[in-house]
Design a protein around this motif. Structure first.
Motif, PDB file in Angstrom:
ATOM      1  N   HIS A 164     -10.911   6.992   0.149  1.00 29.56           N
ATOM      2  CA  HIS A 164     -11.720   8.105   0.658  1.00 29.56           C
ATOM      3  C   HIS A 164     -12.738   7.648   1.702  1.00 29.56           C
ATOM      4  O   HIS A 164     -13.271   8.470   2.446  1.00 29.56           O
ATOM      5  N   LYS A 165     -12.996   6.357   1.771  1.00 29.92           N
ATOM      6  CA  LYS A 165     -13.967   5.845   2.747  1.00 29.92           C
ATOM      7  C   LYS A 165     -13.391   5.783   4.146  1.00 29.92           C
ATOM      8  O   LYS A 165     -14.105   5.907   5.139  1.00 29.92           O
ATOM      9  N   TYR A 166     -12.055   5.613   4.247  1.00 33.08           N
ATOM     10  CA  TYR A 166     -11.406   5.471   5.553  1.00 33.08           C
ATOM     11  C   TYR A 166     -10.371   6.559   5.800  1.00 33.08           C
ATOM     12  O   TYR A 166      -9.356   6.310   6.445  1.00 33.08           O
ATOM     13  N   SER A 167     -10.637   7.751   5.323  1.00 34.87           N
ATOM     14  CA  SER A 167      -9.694   8.842   5.525  1.00 34.87           C
ATOM     15  C   SER A 167     -10.100   9.779   6.654  1.00 34.87           C
ATOM     16  O   SER A 167      -9.278  10.565   7.129  1.00 34.87           O
ATOM     17  N   HIS A 168     -11.350   9.732   7.077  1.00 32.09           N
ATOM     18  CA  HIS A 168     -11.837  10.573   8.182  1.00 32.09           C
ATOM     19  C   HIS A 168     -12.567   9.682   9.183  1.00 32.09           C
ATOM     20  O   HIS A 168     -13.315   8.780   8.790  1.00 32.09           O
ATOM     21  N   PHE A 169     -12.359   9.966  10.466  1.00 29.17           N
ATOM     22  CA  PHE A 169     -12.906   9.091  11.488  1.00 29.17           C
ATOM     23  C   PHE A 169     -14.414   9.232  11.626  1.00 29.17           C
ATOM     24  O   PHE A 169     -15.120   8.241  11.788  1.00 29.17           O
ATOM     25  N   MET A 176      -4.688   0.647   8.940  1.00 24.89           N
ATOM     26  CA  MET A 176      -3.736   1.674   8.507  1.00 24.89           C
ATOM     27  C   MET A 176      -4.269   3.072   8.804  1.00 24.89           C
ATOM     28  O   MET A 176      -3.519   3.956   9.233  1.00 24.89           O
ATOM     29  N   ALA A 177      -5.573   3.284   8.576  1.00 24.11           N
ATOM     30  CA  ALA A 177      -6.138   4.629   8.745  1.00 24.11           C
ATOM     31  C   ALA A 177      -6.328   4.992  10.209  1.00 24.11           C
ATOM     32  O   ALA A 177      -5.885   6.056  10.660  1.00 24.11           O
ATOM     33  N   PHE A 178      -6.980   4.124  10.975  1.00 27.40           N
ATOM     34  CA  PHE A 178      -7.357   4.464  12.342  1.00 27.40           C
ATOM     35  C   PHE A 178      -6.401   3.898  13.381  1.00 27.40           C
ATOM     36  O   PHE A 178      -6.332   4.410  14.496  1.00 27.40           O
ATOM     37  N   GLY A 179      -5.654   2.832  13.036  1.00 24.76           N
ATOM     38  CA  GLY A 179      -4.706   2.272  13.981  1.00 24.76           C
ATOM     39  C   GLY A 179      -3.372   2.979  13.960  1.00 24.76           C
ATOM     40  O   GLY A 179      -2.752   3.183  14.997  1.00 24.76           O
ATOM     41  N   LEU A 180      -2.905   3.372  12.754  1.00 23.39           N
ATOM     42  CA  LEU A 180      -1.612   4.054  12.616  1.00 23.39           C
ATOM     43  C   LEU A 180      -1.753   5.508  12.200  1.00 23.39           C
ATOM     44  O   LEU A 180      -0.758   6.232  12.174  1.00 23.39           O
ATOM     45  N   GLY A 181      -2.954   5.953  11.882  1.00 22.29           N
ATOM     46  CA  GLY A 181      -3.135   7.340  11.454  1.00 22.29           C
ATOM     47  C   GLY A 181      -2.560   7.621  10.086  1.00 22.29           C
ATOM     48  O   GLY A 181      -2.266   8.772   9.767  1.00 22.29           O
ATOM     49  N   CYS A 182      -2.386   6.583   9.255  1.00 25.87           N
ATOM     50  CA  CYS A 182      -1.824   6.736   7.908  1.00 25.87           C
ATOM     51  C   CYS A 182      -2.747   6.048   6.904  1.00 25.87           C
ATOM     52  O   CYS A 182      -2.521   4.884   6.534  1.00 25.87           O
ATOM     53  N   PRO A 183      -3.799   6.726   6.448  1.00 27.84           N
ATOM     54  CA  PRO A 183      -4.736   6.090   5.502  1.00 27.84           C
ATOM     55  C   PRO A 183      -4.077   5.766   4.175  1.00 27.84           C
ATOM     56  O   PRO A 183      -3.071   6.372   3.795  1.00 27.84           O
ATOM     57  N   ILE A 184      -4.645   4.807   3.468  1.00 32.63           N
ATOM     58  CA  ILE A 184      -4.131   4.414   2.162  1.00 32.63           C
ATOM     59  C   ILE A 184      -4.467   5.489   1.139  1.00 32.63           C
ATOM     60  O   ILE A 184      -5.571   6.041   1.136  1.00 32.63           O
ATOM     61  N   VAL A 193       0.844  -1.192   0.000  1.00 33.35           N
ATOM     62  CA  VAL A 193       0.000   0.000   0.000  1.00 33.35           C
ATOM     63  C   VAL A 193       0.881   1.243   0.000  1.00 33.35           C
ATOM     64  O   VAL A 193       2.021   1.219   0.476  1.00 33.35           O
ATOM     65  N   ILE A 194       0.335   2.328  -0.544  1.00 35.93           N
ATOM     66  CA  ILE A 194       0.935   3.654  -0.402  1.00 35.93           C
ATOM     67  C   ILE A 194       0.114   4.404   0.633  1.00 35.93           C
ATOM     68  O   ILE A 194      -1.110   4.503   0.504  1.00 35.93           O
ATOM     69  N   THR A 195       0.768   4.903   1.663  1.00 35.05           N
ATOM     70  CA  THR A 195       0.064   5.577   2.750  1.00 35.05           C
ATOM     71  C   THR A 195       0.293   7.081   2.706  1.00 35.05           C
ATOM     72  O   THR A 195       1.347   7.548   2.260  1.00 35.05           O
ATOM     73  N   VAL A 196      -0.704   7.811   3.160  1.00 35.26           N
ATOM     74  CA  VAL A 196      -0.572   9.263   3.357  1.00 35.26           C
ATOM     75  C   VAL A 196      -0.032   9.448   4.766  1.00 35.26           C
ATOM     76  O   VAL A 196      -0.745   9.280   5.744  1.00 35.26           O
ATOM     77  N   GLY A 197       1.231   9.786   4.876  1.00 36.24           N
ATOM     78  CA  GLY A 197       1.927   9.816   6.150  1.00 36.24           C
ATOM     79  C   GLY A 197       2.813   8.590   6.283  1.00 36.24           C
ATOM     80  O   GLY A 197       2.678   7.613   5.533  1.00 36.24           O
ATOM     81  N   VAL A 198       3.721   8.632   7.235  1.00 42.24           N
ATOM     82  CA  VAL A 198       4.673   7.544   7.451  1.00 42.24           C
ATOM     83  C   VAL A 198       4.370   6.878   8.788  1.00 42.24           C
ATOM     84  O   VAL A 198       4.340   7.554   9.822  1.00 42.24           O
ATOM     85  N   PRO A 199       4.105   5.558   8.809  1.00 41.08           N
ATOM     86  CA  PRO A 199       3.812   4.874  10.072  1.00 41.08           C
ATOM     87  C   PRO A 199       4.972   4.975  11.049  1.00 41.08           C
ATOM     88  O   PRO A 199       6.136   4.914  10.662  1.00 41.08           O
ATOM     89  N   GLU A 200       4.640   5.119  12.312  1.00 38.19           N
ATOM     90  CA  GLU A 200       5.625   5.158  13.383  1.00 38.19           C
ATOM     91  C   GLU A 200       5.161   4.224  14.493  1.00 38.19           C
ATOM     92  O   GLU A 200       4.069   4.422  15.043  1.00 38.19           O
ATOM     93  N   PRO A 201       5.906   3.193  14.815  1.00 35.52           N
ATOM     94  CA  PRO A 201       7.225   2.816  14.296  1.00 35.52           C
ATOM     95  C   PRO A 201       7.143   2.258  12.889  1.00 35.52           C
ATOM     96  O   PRO A 201       6.058   2.025  12.371  1.00 35.52           O
TER      97      PRO A 201
END
Length: 444
Positions: free
Chosen positions: A371-376, A359-367, A274-282
Motif C-alpha cells: 500500500h506504500k507504493y501503490s499510488h504515485f 515494479m510499481a513506478f517503473g512497470l506500473g504493476c505494484p506488488i 512477487v505477485i503483481t497487480v497487473g501484468v508487466p509488459e514486456p
C-alpha cells in the motif's frame, strides 16, 4: 523516418513517470529504456548483441536492415553518460543458475518441522493412558481455538479480512520469537547462518517496535547447537518488515565484512518472487532507473529519478540537485491470469525498496498488498481490479488488510567456500501459496 518503422514506443501513463519510456525493436526484440518525450536515435552498432549497455536481447531473429537515421537533430545515445549504467554482467541471469558440481544447493521446505511433530506423536504414544488422554484433550482445545480464530476473518457482510493470514509477532514474547527463528534455520555451516525470515518481523528497532531481529540475535546465538558460548551473530543485510525469505548472518567479523563487500560489489545474486497487480509488459527485461528518497504526505519513501543525461539536465527540476542512486533490476513473468502475475525479480543492486519501487513506478504493476507504493502522489490502500476482489472474496474497503507478497526466494553466493558456490532457496509462505491458488497462478 526509419525509426518509427522499426521501433514501437510504449509510454507508461499509469506509472506517472514524466521522463522515462522504453522502446522495443520489432526486428530484434531488444528492449531499451530511454528518456520520455525526447527525440532519440539508436546507433546502428547497438543492434549487435553486447555492444550497448541499454540493450538486452530476447533471442528473436535479427534483421540486417539499415536502422540508422540521417536526421542530425535526433537525440543519440552518445549524449548519455554511461558511467552510472554499467553493471556486472557476470551475474547469473534471471532465467536460472546452471547446475554444476561446484555448487552447493540448500532448499528449505519445512520438512524439519513435520519431523518434529511426528517425534512428538511417537513420544506421546509411549506415555501412560491417562497422560496421553490429557494431551489429546489439550490438542482438541487448541484446534477449537484455532478454528474459532479463523472464523473471525470475515467482516459483517461476509467478506474476508486478511489480517489474520500472517502472524502478529508484536504480541509474541521475545523468547518465543527466537524459537520461531531457530525453527526456520535453513543453513548453519562454517561462518554463515541463513534463516527463512517470517512476515512482520523488522530487522531493526524503532518507535512502536516490540521485537526485532537485531535484538534477538544474542538469544538466537545461545540457542544454536554445538556453538561456542561467546558466539556473536552479525547482521549482513536487511529485509523489509513485510518481506519474507532468505536472510544471511555471519558468525565472525571477518565473514561479515566479506559478505558486505560482496553485496556492495553486486556479486551476490538475490532473486525475489512477487505477485503483481497487473501484468508487466514486456514479460522479461531489465529496469535501469536511478532512485531517490522523497517525501509524500509527510512520510519518506523512494521514488524514481531517471537519468536524462547532461544534454537535458536543465529540463529537470531545478530544486533537486541529486542525480539519484543507481538501481538495476531484472525481471521475468513466471505466470499470469490477465489481471495479476507471478514475477521473478533479480535485484542486481541493493537500493532501499528497489523491487517495490521499480515494479510499481517503473512497470506500473505494484506488488499485491504494497500500500506504500501503490499510488504515485499519495499513500493510500491499494486499488484492486474487480476480478481480483472477487477471487479473494474481498471488499475494496478492506483491501488494507491484504499483506504484501514479496518473498526473497533465493540467494546465490559465488565461490564462497574454497571456490565452491552456495545457492540457498526457501519455500513460499503459506499465505502466499494460498493466494496464488485463488488467482490460479502456478509456480513453474
Amino acid at each position: 523516418m526509419n525509426l518509427f518503422c522499426n521501433f514501437r514506443v510504449f509510454i507508461r501513463l499509469n506509472s506517472h513517470i514524466n521522463s522515462c519510456v522504453f522502446s522495443r525493436c520489432l526486428s530484434t526484440g531488444d528492449v531499451v529504456f530511454v528518456p520520455r518525450k525526447l527525440p532519440f536515435r539508436v546507433p546502428k552498432e547497438t543492434f549487435s548483441e553486447g555492444q550497448d549497455p541499454f540493450v538486452r536481447s530476447t533471442n528473436k531473429p535479427q534483421n540486417n536492415g539499415n536502422q540508422e537515421s540521417s536526421d542530425s537533430n535526433i537525440f543519440s545515445y552518445s549524449n548519455i553518460s554511461t558511467h552510472d549504467l554499467k553493471i556486472n554482467d557476470n551475474l547469473p541471469d534471471v532465467g536460472g543458475i546452471e547446475e554444476n558440481e561446484n555448487t552447493i544447493y540448500i532448499q528449505f521446505d519445512g520438512t524439519e518441522k513435520k519431523n518434529r511433530k511426528d517425534a512428538e506423536k511417537q513420544k506421546a504414544s509411549e506415555l501412560s493412558p491417562a497422560k496421553a488422554a490429557a494431551m489429546n484433550v489439550r490438542d482438541s482445545l487448541r484446534s477449537e481455538t484455532v478454528t474459532s480464530s479463523k472464523n473471525t476473518g470475515f467482516d459483517s457482510k461476509g467478506f474476508k479480512i486478511y489480517t489474520d493470514t500472517v502472524p502478529d509477532l508484536k504480541r509474541v514474547p521475545p523468547a518465543k520469537v527466537t524459537s520461531i527463528l531457530k525453527s526456520r534455520i535453513i543453513y548453519n555451516e562454517g561462518e554463515i547462518l541463513a534463516i527463512d525470515k517470517p512476515y512482520g518481523l523488522p530487522c531493526h528497532g524503532g518507535p512502536g517496535v516490540v521485537n526485532n531481529i537485531e535484538e534477538l540475535l544474542p538469544r538466537l546465538a545461545r540457542m544454536l547447537p554445538g556453538q561456542q558460548e561467546d558466539l556473536t551473530l552479525h547482521m549482513v543485510h536487511r529485509l523489509d518488515k513485510e518481506t519474507t525469505g532468505v536472510m544471511l548472518f555471519a558468525k565472525t567479523e571477518e565473514m561479515k565484512l566479506k559478505l558486505q563487500a560482496m553485496f556492495r560489489n553486486h556479486v551476490i545474486s538475490k532473486k525475489y518472487w512477487v505477485i503483481t497487480v497487473g501484468v508487466p509488459e514486456p514479460n522479461k527485461g531489465m529496469l535501469d532507473i536511478p532512485m531517490i528518497e522523497k517525501e509524500v504526505e509527510g512520510k519518506h519513501r523512494m521514488s524514481l529519478k531517471p537519468d536524462i543525461g547532461d544534454v537535458y539536465k536543465n529540463l529537470w527540476q531545478k530544486k533537486s540537485r541529486s542525480f539519484g542512486t543507481k538501481a538495476v533490476s531484472k525481471f521475468r513473468v513466471l505466470d499470469d491470469n490477465g489481471t495479476a502475475a507471478l514475477v521473478e525479480v533479480q535485484a542486481v543492486t541493493g537500493v532501499k525498496h528497489q523491487v517495490r519501487c521499480h515494479m510499481a513506478f517503473g512497470l506500473g504493476c505494484p506488488i499485491l498488498g504494497d500500500h506504500k507504493y501503490s499510488h504515485f502522489n499519495k499513500i493510500a490502500p491499494q486499488k484492486l481490479p474487480v476480478e481480483m476482489l472477487q477471487r479473494f472474496r474481498l471488499r475494496q474497503a478492506k483491501v488494507r488488510t491484504m499483506p504484501m507478497h514479496l518473498h526473497a526466494h533465493q540467494i546465490f553466493l559465488p565461490e564462497i567456500y574454497q571456490g565452491r558456490n552456495l545457492s540457498i532457496t526457501t519455500r513460499l509462505p503459506q499465505f502466499f501459496n494460498k493466494n496464488l491458488s485463488y488467482l490460479k497462478l502456478k509456480v513453474s
